[in-house]
Design a protein around this motif. Structure first.
Motif, short mmCIF file in Angstrom:
data_model
loop_
_atom_site.label_atom_id
_atom_site.label_comp_id
_atom_site.label_asym_id
_atom_site.label_seq_id
_atom_site.Cartn_x
_atom_site.Cartn_y
_atom_site.Cartn_z
N GLU A 25 0.83 -1.21 0.00
CA GLU A 25 0.00 0.00 0.00
C GLU A 25 0.86 1.26 0.00
OE1 GLU A 25 -3.07 2.45 2.93
OE2 GLU A 25 -2.42 0.42 3.47
N GLY A 26 1.88 1.28 0.85
CA GLY A 26 2.74 2.46 0.90
C GLY A 26 3.47 2.70 -0.41
N HIS A 27 3.97 1.64 -1.02
CA HIS A 27 4.66 1.80 -2.30
C HIS A 27 3.70 2.27 -3.39
CE1 HIS A 27 8.88 0.25 -2.01
NE2 HIS A 27 8.43 -0.12 -0.84
N ARG A 28 2.48 1.80 -3.36
CA ARG A 28 1.51 2.22 -4.38
C ARG A 28 1.08 3.67 -4.17
NH1 ARG A 28 -0.68 -1.72 -7.48
NH2 ARG A 28 -2.69 -0.69 -7.65
N ARG A 29 1.00 4.11 -2.93
CA ARG A 29 0.73 5.53 -2.68
C ARG A 29 1.89 6.37 -3.21
NH1 ARG A 29 -3.32 6.82 0.99
NH2 ARG A 29 -4.25 5.06 2.11
N TYR A 30 3.10 5.91 -2.93
CA TYR A 30 4.29 6.62 -3.37
C TYR A 30 4.38 6.68 -4.90
CZ TYR A 30 9.22 8.08 -3.36
OH TYR A 30 10.40 8.75 -3.54
N SER A 31 3.82 5.68 -5.57
CA SER A 31 3.85 5.59 -7.03
C SER A 31 2.72 6.35 -7.70
CB SER A 31 3.81 4.12 -7.47
OG SER A 31 4.91 3.41 -6.94
N GLY A 32 2.03 7.20 -6.95
CA GLY A 32 0.97 8.01 -7.55
C GLY A 32 -0.41 7.61 -7.10
N PHE A 33 -0.52 7.07 -5.90
CA PHE A 33 -1.81 6.67 -5.34
C PHE A 33 -2.56 5.70 -6.27
CE2 PHE A 33 -0.81 10.84 -3.51
CZ PHE A 33 -0.89 10.55 -2.16
N LYS A 34 -1.85 4.64 -6.64
CA LYS A 34 -2.47 3.60 -7.46
C LYS A 34 -3.55 2.89 -6.65
CE LYS A 34 0.64 1.20 -9.80
NZ LYS A 34 1.89 0.43 -10.07
N LYS A 35 -4.58 2.40 -7.33
CA LYS A 35 -5.75 1.86 -6.64
C LYS A 35 -5.40 0.65 -5.79
CE LYS A 35 -9.79 1.65 -8.67
NZ LYS A 35 -10.93 1.20 -9.51
N SER A 36 -5.64 0.78 -4.49
CA SER A 36 -5.50 -0.31 -3.54
C SER A 36 -6.81 -0.38 -2.76
CB SER A 36 -4.34 -0.06 -2.57
OG SER A 36 -3.11 0.09 -3.27
N ILE A 37 -7.57 -1.43 -2.95
CA ILE A 37 -8.87 -1.56 -2.29
C ILE A 37 -8.66 -2.19 -0.92
CG2 ILE A 37 -11.22 -2.46 -2.47
CD1 ILE A 37 -10.88 -2.54 -5.48
N LEU A 38 -8.79 -1.37 0.12
CA LEU A 38 -8.51 -1.79 1.49
C LEU A 38 -9.82 -2.21 2.14
CD1 LEU A 38 -6.14 1.22 2.22
CD2 LEU A 38 -5.53 -1.06 1.39
N LEU A 39 -10.03 -3.49 2.23
CA LEU A 39 -11.33 -4.05 2.60
C LEU A 39 -11.68 -3.79 4.07
CD1 LEU A 39 -11.07 -7.47 0.75
CD2 LEU A 39 -12.08 -5.33 -0.07
N ASP A 40 -12.91 -3.39 4.31
CA ASP A 40 -13.45 -3.23 5.66
C ASP A 40 -14.06 -4.58 6.05
OD1 ASP A 40 -14.88 -2.68 7.95
OD2 ASP A 40 -15.56 -0.71 7.28
#
Length: 526
Positions: A432-447
């Motif tokens: 998740e952190g790397h994808r945010r760093y790469s331009g906020f790529k879609k990461s679906i963080l399940l509730d």
């Protein structure tokens, strides 16, 4: 006359033969010299990681890439290394990266079948990601205290179930050179600081979740008496929040730039990514339905009576895991269990992914094997894993090294068009952190807590599919990896949002952060 002619012929023949021998000798010597030079060049290249040779190979590689592939590369060519920082070192810091979910103990050998043991070895996913967190924190501590950092050791006795060393996973030379303007890093403590020379190494674990004040006031004075201090526990020893901005950014720099995988891992990871991209956008599903995770969490939903008992016995084989009784359904209702493959299939369908979506399973051996994947595969037939995309020879060198196998899954997960973790563990946080760093790529963080309620209502017939699907989408509308502040709880640091999952200090500059991190983007991760 005939005798003279014979002698002349013999003489001429001898001259020719000597001439041929001379030519042959010259050729042999030249070949030896050339091969010696070649061997020396290769050796020098390997020892010093010659930028010349790496540059050539990099140019050849990028020449063969399409513009789209080049644009989407995980790692861009690094800028030239900055000059080494000149400072007086206060001592040497040794660190052993340890801790994590998987505590390997000899009890396993007497409590389990060989098959279960192999499954357990294959499922050690958490160690790789937690290793990265610890390294970043320890580099930051060394910089704060003006110490010389020794290349981190992997404490195999604690949890590493493979013989991998730091240099088997990461490019050591790049790690040292890329941080030389911040921290002095060496491969080993100089012999002059050995016990024979009158020096003693102090072994200790720092206090968890500590800020810079603790390290400056309580740890730094220890180096006056002990020139070498060994942190034998480094897991979660630095606070998530409240640190100076320069230290937070150094943590990011180590994580996103200095920790580069070995060329072997990088090349194979990039090959996996190229194969997947040939078929269009793909989804990486971090399916944590693995034996060690289920045993550790005490989650047995969907398991048979025999499987539930097997998982219970595995849990009880580890003293640190059996501290309290766990009721599976209670944990599930609290959102503390990884989703099952069947639940994962329903969620992906509800989120709008169709059956033609390529899905890469980033995981070890799924508990129950293909039988448990049947419903997921029926809904999404284009499911693949690294074992199905690569030939056995390519994976052979990493086969018994769980951390290196996890690194391959990590690279693919970061590069995927969409990332969906079914459990919010360390691997998911790191990706998740790397994808945010790469331009906020879609990461679906399940509730997961909310999803359990929706699952149960849908399965008992009180929530039709359309309403179920709409509810799932609404719950996750603000959980797609958008810009957001971390949740801070000073009194409960373990419950805060993890720094490496959302290092927002490194993602924006100045006033742009105010626009980027608006109140509507806040989210609660479970």
């Amino acid at each position: 006359m005939e005798g003279i002619q014979v002698r002349c012929d013999k003489l001429q023949g001898g001259v020719i033969q000597r001439s041929r021998l001379r030519v042959w000798f010259i050729r042999v010597c030249s070949s030896i010299v050339l091969w010696t030079c070649l061997v020396q060049l290769v050796t020098v290249s390997e020892l010093w990681h010659s930028h010349f040779f790496l540059g050539i190979s990099s140019r050849i590689y990028h020449t063969n890439q399409s513009p789209l592939e080049a644009q989407n590369e995980l790692a861009q060519p690094p800028p030239p290394f900055l000059p080494a920082r000149n400072y007086t070192s206060n001592g040497f810091l040794r660190v052993s990266c340890n801790g994590g979910l998987n505590q390997m103990r000899a009890a396993v050998c007497t409590s389990y079948s060989i098959i279960s043991l192999f499954l357990f070895y294959d499922n050690l996913r958490c160690s790789f990601s937690r290793l990265a967190f610890q390294i970043c924190d320890m580099v930051t501590v060394a910089r704060l205290l003006n110490l010389t950092l020794v290349v981190p050791e992997l404490d195999k006795k604690s949890f590493w179930a493979d013989p991998s060393n730091f240099e088997d996973i990461f490019d050591v030379r790049h790690f040292i050179d890329s941080l030389q303007d911040e921290v002095r890093i060496v491969k080993r403590v100089p012999k002059r600081f050995s016990r024979k020379s009158g020096y003693s190494t102090l072994k200790m674990p720092p206090v968890s979740w500590s800020n810079e004040k603790y390290y400056l006031e309580q740890i730094l004075p220890l180096f006056g008496k002990h020139k070498v201090v060994h942190f034998n526990k480094t897991d979660a020893r630095l606070a998530n929040n409240g640190l100076p901005l320069d230290l937070q950014k150094l943590r990011c720099r180590v994580n996103f730039q200095a920790l580069k995988f070995t060329p072997q891992l990088e090349n194979l990871g990039q090959k996996l990514i190229r194969i997947l991209r040939e078929n269009g956008p793909f989804l990486a599903l971090h399916l944590r339905y693995e034996m060690d995770m289920l045993a550790f969490s005490g989650c047995t939903h969907g398991c048979s009576i025999e499987e539930a008992e097997e998982l219970k016995q595995m849990r009880y084989a580890f003293p640190s895991w059996r501290e309290k009784e766990i009721v599976s359904e209670e944990r599930r209702s609290q959102g503390l269990c990884p989703l099952t493959p069947e639940e994962s299939a329903l969620i992906l369908q509800a989120l709008g992914f169709d059956r033609e979506t390529p899905i890469y399973i980033a995981a070890g051996e799924i508990y129950g094997g293909e039988h448990r994947l049947a419903q997921l595969r029926a809904a999404f037939p284009r499911i693949v894993k690294k074992e199905t995309l690569l030939v056995n020879d390519e994976l052979q060198q990493f086969q018994n090294h769980s951390s290196q196998m996890a690194a391959l899954d990590f690279m693919v997960s970061v590069a995927s068009n969409t990332f969906v973790p079914t459990y919010y563990g360390n691997m998911a946080k790191l990706v998740e952190g790397h994808r945010r760093y790469s331009g906020f790529k879609k990461s679906i963080l399940l509730d997961r807590k909310k999803l359990v309620e929706l699952f149960d209502m849908h399965q008992n017939g009180t929530l039709p599919w359309n309403e179920f699907s709409n509810a799932v989408r609404q719950v996750h509308e603000k959980r797609m990896g958008q810009p957001t502040h971390r949740r801070v709880d000073v009194d409960k640091p373990k419950e805060e949002d993890y720094f490496y999952a959302n290092p927002y200090e490194c993602l924006c500059e100045g006033t742009k952060c105010d626009d980027l991190l608006g109140p509507l983007n806040s989210s609660q991760i479970r």
